[in-house]
Design a protein around this motif. Structure first.
Motif, PDB file in Angstrom:
ATOM      1  N   GLY A 175       0.769  -1.091  -0.168  1.00 16.34           N
ATOM      2  CA  GLY A 175      -0.034  -0.120   0.169  1.00 16.34           C
ATOM      3  C   GLY A 175       0.875   1.426  -0.065  1.00 16.34           C
ATOM      4  O   GLY A 175       0.262   2.307  -0.206  1.00 16.34           O
ATOM      5  N   MET A 176       1.941   1.073   0.186  1.00 20.87           N
ATOM      6  CA  MET A 176       2.893   2.307  -0.033  1.00 20.87           C
ATOM      7  C   MET A 176       3.044   2.850  -1.428  1.00 20.87           C
ATOM      8  O   MET A 176       3.020   2.020  -2.473  1.00 20.87           O
ATOM      9  CB  MET A 176       4.286   2.008   0.670  1.00 20.87           C
ATOM     10  CG  MET A 176       4.165   1.456   2.033  1.00 20.87           C
ATOM     11  SD  MET A 176       5.843   1.193   2.726  1.00 20.87           S
ATOM     12  CE  MET A 176       6.293   2.850   3.636  1.00 20.87           C
ATOM     13  N   THR A 177       3.579   3.942  -1.708  1.00 16.91           N
ATOM     14  CA  THR A 177       3.859   4.551  -2.893  1.00 16.91           C
ATOM     15  C   THR A 177       5.516   4.460  -3.336  1.00 16.91           C
ATOM     16  O   THR A 177       6.261   5.096  -2.660  1.00 16.91           O
ATOM     17  CB  THR A 177       3.578   5.922  -3.076  1.00 16.91           C
ATOM     18  OG1 THR A 177       2.160   5.980  -2.819  1.00 16.91           O
ATOM     19  CG2 THR A 177       3.925   6.399  -4.489  1.00 16.91           C
ATOM     20  N   SER A 178       5.978   3.284  -3.855  1.00 19.48           N
ATOM     21  CA  SER A 178       7.325   2.905  -4.051  1.00 19.48           C
ATOM     22  C   SER A 178       7.785   3.998  -5.109  1.00 19.48           C
ATOM     23  O   SER A 178       7.443   4.314  -6.072  1.00 19.48           O
ATOM     24  CB  SER A 178       7.605   1.464  -4.604  1.00 19.48           C
ATOM     25  OG  SER A 178       6.943   0.776  -3.564  1.00 19.48           O
ATOM     26  N   VAL A 179       9.172   4.501  -4.618  1.00 20.00           N
ATOM     27  CA  VAL A 179       9.837   5.137  -5.528  1.00 20.00           C
ATOM     28  C   VAL A 179      11.271   4.577  -5.658  1.00 20.00           C
ATOM     29  O   VAL A 179      12.197   4.830  -4.874  1.00 20.00           O
ATOM     30  CB  VAL A 179      10.004   6.833  -5.200  1.00 20.00           C
ATOM     31  CG1 VAL A 179      10.685   7.453  -6.334  1.00 20.00           C
ATOM     32  CG2 VAL A 179       8.610   7.396  -4.895  1.00 20.00           C
ATOM     33  N   GLN A 180      11.856   3.908  -7.090  1.00 18.56           N
ATOM     34  CA  GLN A 180      12.964   3.279  -6.845  1.00 18.56           C
ATOM     35  C   GLN A 180      14.146   4.152  -7.115  1.00 18.56           C
ATOM     36  O   GLN A 180      13.972   5.007  -8.217  1.00 18.56           O
ATOM     37  CB  GLN A 180      12.862   2.342  -8.181  1.00 18.56           C
ATOM     38  CG  GLN A 180      14.133   1.459  -8.075  1.00 18.56           C
ATOM     39  CD  GLN A 180      13.762  -0.121  -8.799  1.00 18.56           C
ATOM     40  OE1 GLN A 180      12.791  -0.673  -8.995  1.00 18.56           O
ATOM     41  NE2 GLN A 180      15.032  -0.337  -9.381  1.00 18.56           N
ATOM     42  N   LEU A 181      15.063   4.318  -6.390  1.00 16.51           N
ATOM     43  CA  LEU A 181      16.238   5.263  -6.517  1.00 16.51           C
ATOM     44  C   LEU A 181      17.510   4.638  -5.992  1.00 16.51           C
ATOM     45  O   LEU A 181      17.483   3.738  -5.108  1.00 16.51           O
ATOM     46  CB  LEU A 181      16.055   6.531  -5.393  1.00 16.51           C
ATOM     47  CG  LEU A 181      14.811   7.393  -5.693  1.00 16.51           C
ATOM     48  CD1 LEU A 181      14.784   8.248  -4.558  1.00 16.51           C
ATOM     49  CD2 LEU A 181      14.979   8.113  -6.906  1.00 16.51           C
ATOM     50  N   PRO A 182      18.568   4.939  -6.711  1.00 15.08           N
ATOM     51  CA  PRO A 182      19.991   4.439  -6.515  1.00 15.08           C
ATOM     52  C   PRO A 182      20.241   5.208  -5.055  1.00 15.08           C
ATOM     53  O   PRO A 182      19.641   6.311  -4.759  1.00 15.08           O
ATOM     54  CB  PRO A 182      21.003   4.984  -7.577  1.00 15.08           C
ATOM     55  CG  PRO A 182      20.197   5.959  -8.396  1.00 15.08           C
ATOM     56  CD  PRO A 182      18.589   5.573  -8.019  1.00 15.08           C
ATOM     57  N   TRP A 183      21.251   4.840  -4.452  1.00 23.83           N
ATOM     58  CA  TRP A 183      21.656   5.370  -3.170  1.00 23.83           C
ATOM     59  C   TRP A 183      21.991   6.719  -3.151  1.00 23.83           C
ATOM     60  O   TRP A 183      21.775   7.576  -2.461  1.00 23.83           O
ATOM     61  CB  TRP A 183      22.660   4.536  -2.525  1.00 23.83           C
ATOM     62  CG  TRP A 183      23.114   5.289  -1.246  1.00 23.83           C
ATOM     63  CD1 TRP A 183      24.420   5.957  -1.066  1.00 23.83           C
ATOM     64  CD2 TRP A 183      22.311   5.308   0.100  1.00 23.83           C
ATOM     65  NE1 TRP A 183      24.338   6.307   0.280  1.00 23.83           N
ATOM     66  CE2 TRP A 183      23.126   6.031   0.998  1.00 23.83           C
ATOM     67  CE3 TRP A 183      21.213   4.940   0.423  1.00 23.83           C
ATOM     68  CZ2 TRP A 183      22.764   6.144   2.229  1.00 23.83           C
ATOM     69  CZ3 TRP A 183      20.684   4.953   1.851  1.00 23.83           C
ATOM     70  CH2 TRP A 183      21.564   5.867   2.807  1.00 23.83           C
ATOM     71  N   GLY A 184      22.572   7.090  -4.235  1.00 18.01           N
ATOM     72  CA  GLY A 184      23.118   8.562  -4.565  1.00 18.01           C
ATOM     73  C   GLY A 184      21.976   9.625  -4.411  1.00 18.01           C
ATOM     74  O   GLY A 184      22.153  10.623  -4.199  1.00 18.01           O
ATOM     75  N   GLU A 185      20.847   9.158  -4.759  1.00 19.70           N
ATOM     76  CA  GLU A 185      19.490  10.110  -4.836  1.00 19.70           C
ATOM     77  C   GLU A 185      18.750  10.091  -3.544  1.00 19.70           C
ATOM     78  O   GLU A 185      17.986  11.018  -3.407  1.00 19.70           O
ATOM     79  CB  GLU A 185      18.891   9.762  -6.081  1.00 19.70           C
ATOM     80  CG  GLU A 185      19.488   9.928  -7.218  1.00 19.70           C
ATOM     81  CD  GLU A 185      18.565   9.696  -8.628  1.00 19.70           C
ATOM     82  OE1 GLU A 185      17.525   9.564  -8.367  1.00 19.70           O
ATOM     83  OE2 GLU A 185      19.313   9.355  -9.634  1.00 19.70           O
TER      84      GLU A 185
END
Length: 321
Positions: A175-185
């Protein structure tokens, strides 16, 4: 004749040039993965009498992002690399197998699987023009947020950073809104409010000083993540058999130490987080069961998509226990 003799003597007495290998690391200098790589580099230099000299470049300073590492090592853009396996599934889907959701109930089970999986991992990496030197695990990932999480409904609509396909699917299903990001961001996104939570280990939570942005952490342990240190096969072939054997021995000897370091890492970093005011919560049975229930269909679908090889690996591992 005299000139040729002098030249021959010069060549005979000139030491072989060292192999200087640049090792890009996505993680900060103080991270235990980076520090372990530093120990490995020092031991390799000593074991080869300086003929192989590895220079570590932490924090993404060489410009390579985590998901690019399999290709970077394969194509010889760098001679050696640290790969977070689940980030490489765009190039090699089978590398996502160890990180499928809720596969292992404990660190011991994960280590047992790593031992069983090693031959298959070697074959996979060989098909991508590289050799495995050692593996090192992360503490199980947690979800770090700004509020208390009590049940599955309390996760609804929180914008949370995820790091790979599995984590994105698990927390989206929750139910979360996932935002896939690399660690640097991650830190810039926390600072700007683009995300309200992060899925990562306690190690990275300390690296990012999460107490400046977030207040609660929960050990959901949705998966276990594995890094592999690999070397480009052409760079490896360029070494003498003596240096190859020396490096392999260093890697084999250090891997158990690195796994023990990872075991101790979680407790140490959780203590730092608590000292800085973060609340380390518990995942209730109801929340855990709800997460597992929602993740089970995606695990089964992922296994189906990975095909017979993945099923054979898991069946073989189960039979060996």
């Amino acid at each position: 004749m005299f000139i040729r003799t002098i030249a021959a003597l010069t060549l005979a007495t000139t030491p072989a040039l060292a192999d200087n290998w640049d090792l890009p690391m996505a993680w900060p200098e103080g991270n235990f993965i980076t520090q372990s790589a530093g120990v490995f580099a020092e031991e390799v230099k000593a074991a080869t009498d300086g003929r192989v000299d590895i220079t570590i470049h932490p924090g993404g300073s060489l410009g390579f992002k985590g998901p690019e590492m399999l290709g970077a090592v394969r194509d010889g853009l760098v001679p050696i690399g640290d790969l977070l396996l689940p980030q490489q599934i765009g190039d090699e889907p089978l590398l996502g197998l160890p990180g499928l959701p809720f596969m292992f109930a404990s660190f011991d089970a994960f280590e047992s699987f790593d031992d069983y999986f090693r031959d298959d991992l070697e074959d996979i990496m060989d098909s991508h023009n590289q050799k495995v030197l050692y593996t090192i695990p992360w503490p199980a990932p947690q979800v770090w947020v700004k509020q208390e999480l009590t049940d599955i409904d309390s996760l609804a609509n929180i914008r949370v950073r995820t790091y790979d396909k599995t984590s994105t699917e698990v927390y989206s299903a929750a139910g979360m809104t996932s935002v896939q990001l690399p660690w640097g961001e991650v830190i810039p996104s926390l600072a700007s409010g683009a995300i309200e939570g992060v899925v990562t280990s306690s190690s990275s939570a300390v690296d990012g000083s999460f107490w400046e942005f977030l207040s609660h952490g929960y050990p959901t342990s949705h998966s276990w993540n594995l890094n592999a240190m690999t070397v480009n096969a052409d760079a490896w072939a360029g070494l003498s058999e003596e240096d190859q054997a020396a490096i392999e021995k260093v890697a084999t000897d250090l891997q158990p130490t690195f796994w023990e370091t990872a075991r101790a890492e979680d407790a140490a970093k959780k203590a730092i987080l608590a000292e800085n005011g973060m609340t380390l919560g518990e995942v209730s049975d109801d929340l855990h069961n709800a997460l597992v229930e929602r993740a089970t269909p995606m695990r089964e679908a992922a296994l189906e998509s990975l095909g017979d090889k993945a099923k054979a690996i898991l069946d073989g591992y189960a039979a060996a226990q």
